[in-house]
Write a protein that holds these residues in place. Structure first.
Motif, PDB file in Angstrom:
ATOM      1  N   PRO A 134       0.818  -1.227   0.000  1.00 34.46           N
ATOM      2  CA  PRO A 134       0.000   0.000   0.000  1.00 34.46           C
ATOM      3  C   PRO A 134       0.845   1.267   0.000  1.00 34.46           C
ATOM      4  CG  PRO A 134      -0.795  -1.552   1.643  1.00 34.46           C
ATOM      5  CD  PRO A 134       0.487  -2.092   1.147  1.00 34.46           C
ATOM      6  N   CYS A 135       1.951   1.267   0.776  1.00 27.39           N
ATOM      7  CA  CYS A 135       2.843   2.432   0.808  1.00 27.39           C
ATOM      8  C   CYS A 135       3.438   2.686  -0.573  1.00 27.39           C
ATOM      9  CB  CYS A 135       3.982   2.209   1.797  1.00 27.39           C
ATOM     10  SG  CYS A 135       3.449   2.132   3.487  1.00 27.39           S
ATOM     11  N   LEU A 136       3.859   1.598  -1.220  1.00 36.23           N
ATOM     12  CA  LEU A 136       4.457   1.722  -2.557  1.00 36.23           C
ATOM     13  C   LEU A 136       3.455   2.291  -3.552  1.00 36.23           C
ATOM     14  CD1 LEU A 136       6.511  -1.557  -3.004  1.00 36.23           C
ATOM     15  CD2 LEU A 136       7.345   0.730  -3.452  1.00 36.23           C
ATOM     16  N   ILE A 137       2.226   1.776  -3.474  1.00 38.33           N
ATOM     17  CA  ILE A 137       1.191   2.231  -4.418  1.00 38.33           C
ATOM     18  C   ILE A 137       0.872   3.703  -4.159  1.00 38.33           C
ATOM     19  CG2 ILE A 137      -1.231   1.908  -5.099  1.00 38.33           C
ATOM     20  CD1 ILE A 137      -0.770  -1.120  -4.588  1.00 38.33           C
ATOM     21  N   LEU A 138       0.715   4.063  -2.858  1.00 32.57           N
ATOM     22  CA  LEU A 138       0.419   5.466  -2.522  1.00 32.57           C
ATOM     23  C   LEU A 138       1.553   6.383  -2.983  1.00 32.57           C
ATOM     24  CD1 LEU A 138      -1.151   5.176   1.052  1.00 32.57           C
ATOM     25  CD2 LEU A 138      -2.283   5.969  -1.018  1.00 32.57           C
ATOM     26  N   GLY A 139       2.779   5.949  -2.712  1.00 32.04           N
ATOM     27  CA  GLY A 139       3.953   6.743  -3.110  1.00 32.04           C
ATOM     28  C   GLY A 139       4.044   6.907  -4.610  1.00 32.04           C
ATOM     29  N   SER A 140       3.706   5.841  -5.345  1.00 35.35           N
ATOM     30  CA  SER A 140       3.778   5.914  -6.805  1.00 35.35           C
ATOM     31  C   SER A 140       2.713   6.833  -7.384  1.00 35.35           C
ATOM     32  CB  SER A 140       3.612   4.554  -7.449  1.00 35.35           C
ATOM     33  OG  SER A 140       3.965   3.572  -6.634  1.00 35.35           O
ATOM     34  N   PHE A 141       1.623   7.017  -6.634  1.00 35.91           N
ATOM     35  CA  PHE A 141       0.601   7.950  -7.123  1.00 35.91           C
ATOM     36  C   PHE A 141       0.846   9.362  -6.592  1.00 35.91           C
ATOM     37  CE2 PHE A 141      -1.707   3.981  -7.934  1.00 35.91           C
ATOM     38  CZ  PHE A 141      -2.046   4.208  -9.253  1.00 35.91           C
ATOM     39  N   GLY A 142       2.031   9.587  -6.029  1.00 35.76           N
ATOM     40  CA  GLY A 142       2.419  10.939  -5.617  1.00 35.76           C
ATOM     41  C   GLY A 142       2.026  11.313  -4.208  1.00 35.76           C
ATOM     42  N   LYS A 143       1.445  10.401  -3.457  1.00 39.99           N
ATOM     43  CA  LYS A 143       1.081  10.700  -2.068  1.00 39.99           C
ATOM     44  C   LYS A 143       2.349  10.697  -1.205  1.00 39.99           C
ATOM     45  CE  LYS A 143      -3.520  10.210  -2.619  1.00 39.99           C
ATOM     46  NZ  LYS A 143      -4.483  11.281  -2.433  1.00 39.99           N
ATOM     47  N   GLU A 144       2.333  11.568  -0.179  1.00 41.94           N
ATOM     48  CA  GLU A 144       3.520  11.681   0.660  1.00 41.94           C
ATOM     49  C   GLU A 144       3.635  10.467   1.586  1.00 41.94           C
ATOM     50  OE1 GLU A 144       5.110  15.036   3.584  1.00 41.94           O
ATOM     51  OE2 GLU A 144       4.181  15.793   1.741  1.00 41.94           O
ATOM     52  N   VAL A 145       4.671   9.696   1.351  1.00 40.71           N
ATOM     53  CA  VAL A 145       4.924   8.542   2.224  1.00 40.71           C
ATOM     54  C   VAL A 145       6.399   8.545   2.627  1.00 40.71           C
ATOM     55  CG1 VAL A 145       3.121   6.911   1.522  1.00 40.71           C
ATOM     56  CG2 VAL A 145       5.179   7.121   0.147  1.00 40.71           C
ATOM     57  N   ASN A 146       6.659   7.966   3.785  1.00 40.27           N
ATOM     58  CA  ASN A 146       8.043   7.943   4.284  1.00 40.27           C
ATOM     59  C   ASN A 146       8.836   6.803   3.678  1.00 40.27           C
ATOM     60  OD1 ASN A 146       8.119  10.197   5.893  1.00 40.27           O
ATOM     61  ND2 ASN A 146       7.249   9.117   7.655  1.00 40.27           N
ATOM     62  N   LEU A 147       8.857   6.750   2.374  1.00 43.34           N
ATOM     63  CA  LEU A 147       9.612   5.692   1.702  1.00 43.34           C
ATOM     64  C   LEU A 147      10.770   6.323   0.960  1.00 43.34           C
ATOM     65  CD1 LEU A 147       7.303   3.059   0.005  1.00 43.34           C
ATOM     66  CD2 LEU A 147       9.033   2.688   1.724  1.00 43.34           C
ATOM     67  N   LYS A 148      11.973   5.991   1.382  1.00 41.98           N
ATOM     68  CA  LYS A 148      13.137   6.504   0.668  1.00 41.98           C
ATOM     69  C   LYS A 148      13.596   5.460  -0.327  1.00 41.98           C
ATOM     70  CE  LYS A 148      15.225  10.196   3.153  1.00 41.98           C
ATOM     71  NZ  LYS A 148      16.483  10.762   3.609  1.00 41.98           N
ATOM     72  N   VAL A 149      14.027   5.922  -1.456  1.00 45.46           N
ATOM     73  CA  VAL A 149      14.379   5.005  -2.529  1.00 45.46           C
ATOM     74  C   VAL A 149      15.857   5.127  -2.859  1.00 45.46           C
ATOM     75  CG1 VAL A 149      13.942   4.415  -4.940  1.00 45.46           C
ATOM     76  CG2 VAL A 149      12.071   5.112  -3.493  1.00 45.46           C
ATOM     77  N   ASN A 150      16.477   3.999  -2.940  1.00 43.16           N
ATOM     78  CA  ASN A 150      17.869   3.959  -3.379  1.00 43.16           C
ATOM     79  C   ASN A 150      17.875   3.621  -4.855  1.00 43.16           C
ATOM     80  OD1 ASN A 150      20.529   3.502  -3.847  1.00 43.16           O
ATOM     81  ND2 ASN A 150      20.748   1.848  -2.388  1.00 43.16           N
ATOM     82  N   ILE A 151      18.054   4.623  -5.665  1.00 48.14           N
ATOM     83  CA  ILE A 151      17.970   4.394  -7.111  1.00 48.14           C
ATOM     84  C   ILE A 151      19.204   3.640  -7.602  1.00 48.14           C
ATOM     85  CG2 ILE A 151      17.744   5.511  -9.363  1.00 48.14           C
ATOM     86  CD1 ILE A 151      16.426   7.830  -7.833  1.00 48.14           C
ATOM     87  N   GLU A 152      20.332   3.985  -7.059  1.00 48.12           N
ATOM     88  CA  GLU A 152      21.564   3.343  -7.500  1.00 48.12           C
ATOM     89  C   GLU A 152      22.250   2.677  -6.320  1.00 48.12           C
ATOM     90  OE1 GLU A 152      23.972   5.466 -10.777  1.00 48.12           O
ATOM     91  OE2 GLU A 152      23.159   6.988  -9.472  1.00 48.12           O
ATOM     92  N   THR A 153      23.336   2.032  -6.584  1.00 50.30           N
ATOM     93  CA  THR A 153      24.150   1.506  -5.481  1.00 50.30           C
ATOM     94  C   THR A 153      25.000   2.658  -4.928  1.00 50.30           C
ATOM     95  OG1 THR A 153      25.857   0.941  -7.050  1.00 50.30           O
ATOM     96  CG2 THR A 153      24.352  -0.825  -6.419  1.00 50.30           C
ATOM     97  N   GLY A 154      25.457   2.531  -3.685  1.00 51.43           N
ATOM     98  CA  GLY A 154      26.239   3.601  -3.076  1.00 51.43           C
ATOM     99  C   GLY A 154      27.585   3.762  -3.763  1.00 51.43           C
ATOM    100  N   ASN A 155      27.837   4.932  -4.285  1.00 56.20           N
ATOM    101  CA  ASN A 155      29.109   5.166  -4.977  1.00 56.20           C
ATOM    102  C   ASN A 155      29.751   6.448  -4.476  1.00 56.20           C
ATOM    103  OD1 ASN A 155      28.842   2.994  -6.788  1.00 56.20           O
ATOM    104  ND2 ASN A 155      27.472   4.204  -8.051  1.00 56.20           N
ATOM    105  N   VAL A 156      31.078   6.471  -4.380  1.00 54.11           N
ATOM    106  CA  VAL A 156      31.800   7.726  -4.163  1.00 54.11           C
ATOM    107  C   VAL A 156      32.332   8.174  -5.503  1.00 54.11           C
ATOM    108  CG1 VAL A 156      33.904   8.730  -3.210  1.00 54.11           C
ATOM    109  CG2 VAL A 156      32.447   7.357  -1.785  1.00 54.11           C
ATOM    110  N   PHE A 157      32.265   9.434  -5.708  1.00 58.49           N
ATOM    111  CA  PHE A 157      32.640   9.978  -7.001  1.00 58.49           C
ATOM    112  C   PHE A 157      34.009  10.633  -6.869  1.00 58.49           C
ATOM    113  CE2 PHE A 157      32.076  11.202 -11.099  1.00 58.49           C
ATOM    114  CZ  PHE A 157      31.815  12.528 -11.342  1.00 58.49           C
TER     115      PHE A 157
END
Lengths: 238, 68
Positions: A30-53
């Motif tokens: 439900p959190c994922l669905i709400l978040g995907s429809f733009g509702k404010e949810v406390n879900l942080k997303v890691n789009i990539e793997t952790g990298n140092v530049f």
């Protein structure tokens, strides 16, 4: 603790894990669905793997005022915590000619789901749903596998079939993660149309531990299956 | 396919499976598998023992039939 007690415990743990994975999925979907429809949810997303530049600026052509940089990605997770909002690049410290900095990609690495563009949200939702489904399926097969072991069916084709199914799912999860990461990378506009020109040398290998696990599991299951067939043949040789 | 005619020979010799089992030294379960044609393979030693006990040739026990 003797072996049968340990197997009993593992069987119980596998059932417990399946239950928890179902509960976890029911809570997160439900959190994922709400978040995907733009509702404010406390879900942080890691789009990539952790990298140092790691970035090295080399001034090659002063007349044209062009800057070239050589970037090498190295894995980390600590530096990401030093993130600051709305800054494209943060120079943490200088080390001779090298500068440790976080680039735009890393800054956008951890973000709230509802803050992401719609394309990303939909992709993350689809990928997460597939992964959750596969996670439940893998724990289900683990439970069935442990059930067979618990009942003493060690060398049976159906026991090995469970292992093979788990291996296929692991490979599929890896593929799912990799393709979604690949698509997300494609969505990102990494080229800066400024006076500065960057030459990026990126050393970034996909994490293949899941793939290796899946392939090893499949191999073990295949070898055991062959052994079981031979055992059956031997049994039916009079 | 290979057909096992063990029951035919046993009937001709008027011998039961238990008797054959005792003579040859093969368990009843294994002889039953052989008789029903569920066996995957047969050892030469087993064939030899059966032939000796039943006083017959391997061809009397084994027969090749074309699959339809």
């Amino acid at each position: 603790m003797n072996n049968s007690a340990l197997i009993k415990l593992l069987y119980f743990c596998s059932k417990l894990t399946l239950g928890f994975s179902i509960l976890f999925s029911l809570a997160i979907i439900p959190c994922l669905i709400l978040g995907s429809f733009g509702k404010e949810v406390n879900l942080k997303v890691n789009i990539e793997t952790g990298n140092v530049f790691w970035e090295k600026y080399i001034e090659i052509d002063e007349s044209k005022n062009k800057l070239y940089s050589q970037n090498i990605f190295l894995e980390t997770s600590d530096t990401v915590a030093k993130r600051e909002n709305n800054i494209d690049k943060i120079n943490l410290k200088s080390l001779n000619n090298y500068q440790i900095s976080l680039n735009e990609g890393i800054l956008s690495q951890y973000d709230y789901l509802h803050n992401l563009p719609q394309k990303h949200r939909i992709l993350i939702l689809a990928s997460s749903l597939v992964t959750l489904f596969l996670l439940i399926l893998i724990f289900y097969y683990l439970m069935i596998f442990m059930q067979h072991i618990h009942h003493g069916n060690y060398f049976e084709l159906k026991t090995m079939a469970c292992l093979k199914n788990m291996a296929y799912i692991l490979i599929f999860i890896w593929l799912d993660n990799y393709t979604s990461k690949f698509i997300l990378d494609k969505f990102k506009n990494v080229v800066n149309e400024t006076s500065e020109t960057y030459i990026n040398v990126v050393i970034q290998f996909p994490n293949i531990s899941l793939l290796i696990c899946g392939l090893m599991l499949w191999l073990v299951a295949h070898i055991f299956s062959h052994g079981i067939i031979l055992k059956e043949e031997n049994k039916l040789t009079i | 396919m290979i057909v096992i005619n063990l029951d035919v020979i046993l009937a001709k010799r008027k011998m039961s499976l238990t008797e054959l089992s005792n003579k040859v030294g093969i368990t009843m379960a294994n002889l039953s598998i052989l008789k029903k044609g569920k066996a995957r393979a047969i050892r030469f030693s087993t064939l030899e023992a059966i032939c000796e006990a039943l006083e017959c040739q391997p061809s009397d026990i084994l027969e090749y039939k074309k699959d339809l």
